[in-house]
Design an enzyme around this catalytic site. Structure first.
Site, mmCIF file in Angstrom:
data_model
loop_
_atom_site.group_PDB
_atom_site.id
_atom_site.type_symbol
_atom_site.label_atom_id
_atom_site.label_comp_id
_atom_site.label_asym_id
_atom_site.label_seq_id
_atom_site.Cartn_x
_atom_site.Cartn_y
_atom_site.Cartn_z
ATOM 1 N N GLN A 9 0.825 -1.200 0.000
ATOM 2 C CA GLN A 9 0.000 0.000 0.000
ATOM 3 C C GLN A 9 0.862 1.254 0.000
ATOM 4 O OE1 GLN A 9 -3.385 -0.615 2.371
ATOM 5 N NE2 GLN A 9 -4.156 1.450 2.215
ATOM 6 N N SER A 94 3.657 -6.502 2.640
ATOM 7 C CA SER A 94 2.324 -6.412 3.237
ATOM 8 C C SER A 94 1.281 -7.037 2.307
ATOM 9 C CB SER A 94 1.996 -4.960 3.601
ATOM 10 O OG SER A 94 0.833 -4.879 4.378
ATOM 11 N N LEU A 95 0.339 -6.239 1.745
ATOM 12 C CA LEU A 95 -0.658 -6.834 0.852
ATOM 13 C C LEU A 95 0.004 -7.517 -0.343
ATOM 14 C CD1 LEU A 95 -1.547 -5.407 -2.142
ATOM 15 C CD2 LEU A 95 -1.828 -3.478 -0.606
ATOM 16 N N ARG A 119 -9.795 -7.682 3.555
ATOM 17 C CA ARG A 119 -8.672 -7.288 4.412
ATOM 18 C C ARG A 119 -8.659 -5.775 4.581
ATOM 19 N NH1 ARG A 119 -3.092 -6.008 3.522
ATOM 20 N NH2 ARG A 119 -1.627 -6.950 5.023
ATOM 21 N N HIS A 203 -0.486 -3.118 10.918
ATOM 22 C CA HIS A 203 0.623 -3.946 11.412
ATOM 23 C C HIS A 203 1.017 -3.634 12.854
ATOM 24 C CE1 HIS A 203 1.078 -5.828 7.543
ATOM 25 N NE2 HIS A 203 1.158 -4.647 6.972
ATOM 26 N N GLN A 252 0.271 -11.758 9.966
ATOM 27 C CA GLN A 252 0.764 -10.587 9.254
ATOM 28 C C GLN A 252 -0.060 -9.332 9.535
ATOM 29 O OE1 GLN A 252 -0.423 -9.359 5.533
ATOM 30 N NE2 GLN A 252 1.503 -9.788 4.482
#
Length: 312
Positions: A9, A94-95, A119, A203, A252
């Site tokens: 992101q 991440s994503l 998500r 996170h 995660q």
């Protein structure tokens, strides 16, 4: 050895994917498939905006993934470069870990789009707007960042969210704690603290409600066999076990993105060439982590043509 890596992101921007779609039927079909899966004209938001709509977490996450997978499919179909033949492993920021899983066949494109939409929604809804925040620390190593986070917490959540490269660490937590962290950077020998324009504290432990929702979603749509090993964010280690990866994807949501360590682990395993598809964010990070690593970022048809020649 070569790793294919996928951005997270913040890499979204209005117009993303438009050049690919204008020049490739494969790219257009990829964006249409994501639109159909989500029952949403996401590709229109990607192409035309408005920026505020694209930046919404629930749109940005599937959009970044769709753009990267379209880039991969064009590379494979139109330039004859197969990820599984040319690559030895994958990773994502991440994503981007979901994108990497889609790239190696663990999720279908439609499944990946739906999981990332959920998500994004779950992460946005986990903490009321205004209660959480994030900041980037420039000129901070992990040790300095950890000391600052402890000092700024004062009983609230202030945790390391991203260990991106030797000069950039990101903190996440309660808004007041992040404000304190930014104010205290000079006391901890850190060059700058920059509040990030995000809508939720990603996170960190405040994201536990989102992790619970993803655990449920991933039990209904578990990852399948991986065609190549994946270096997971929360362990900075390789896995090719779908069951293990399912658990790591849940961790995660609240866990640290150990990107610097992941790159070093891939380098230690013999990776010399990193190929970033769908963004130009991870390549520069990789260069700061290891100046001897070769990194290529590709987002346009011209980039892909050059990459195909480079890979041979």
């Amino acid at each position: 050895m070569r790793a294919f890596v996928f951005p997270g992101q913040g890499s979204q921007k209005v117009g993303m994917g438009a050049e690919l779609a204008d020049n490739s039927a494969i790219a257009r079909a990829t964006f249409e498939e994501v639109d159909d899966a989500l029952s949403q004209n996401l590709s229109t938001i990607m192409r035309d905006g408005p920026e505020g709509e694209l930046t919404l977490t629930e749109n940005a996450q599937p959009a970044i993934m769709a753009n990267a997978i379209a880039t991969l499919r064009v590379l494979e179909s139109e330039f004859g470069v197969s990820l599984t033949d040319a690559g030895d492993c994958v990773a994502g920021h991440s994503l981007g870990e979901y994108t990497a899983l889609c790239a190696v066949g663990a999720f279908s494109l439609a499944e990946t789009a739906l999981l990332l939409k959920l998500r994004g929604q779950a992460m946005q809804e986990a903490v009321p707007v205004g209660e959480g925040a994030m900041c980037a620390l420039l000129g901070a190593d992990l040790e300095k960042a950890e000391e600052l986070a402890r000092a700024a917490a004062e009983g609230q959540v202030c945790e390391i969210a991203n260990d991106n490269d030797p000069s950039q660490v990101v903190l996440s937590g309660h808004a007041a704690a992040i404000e304190r962290a930014v104010a205290l950077v000079k006391d901890h020998g850190i060059k700058r603290g920059i509040p990030l324009p995000v809508s939720a504290p990603f996170h960190c432990s405040l994201m536990q409600p989102a992790a619970d929702r993803m655990a449920e979603a991933l039990s209904d749509t578990p990852p399948q066999e991986l065609a190549l090993p994946l270096y997971a964010n929360v362990t900075a280690a390789a896995t090719d076990d779908p069951r293990e990866e399912q658990d790591l994807l849940v961790q995660q949501v609240t866990g640290r993105v150990r990107w610097r360590e992941s790159v070093l682990a891939m380098r230690a395993a013999g990776v010399e060439h990193f190929v970033e598809l769908g963004g130009k964010v991870l390549g520069p990070m990789i260069g700061r982590i290891d100046k001897d690593a070769q990194a290529t970022s590709a987002i346009t048809m011209e980039d892909l043509e050059a990459l195909a020649k480079e890979i041979g």
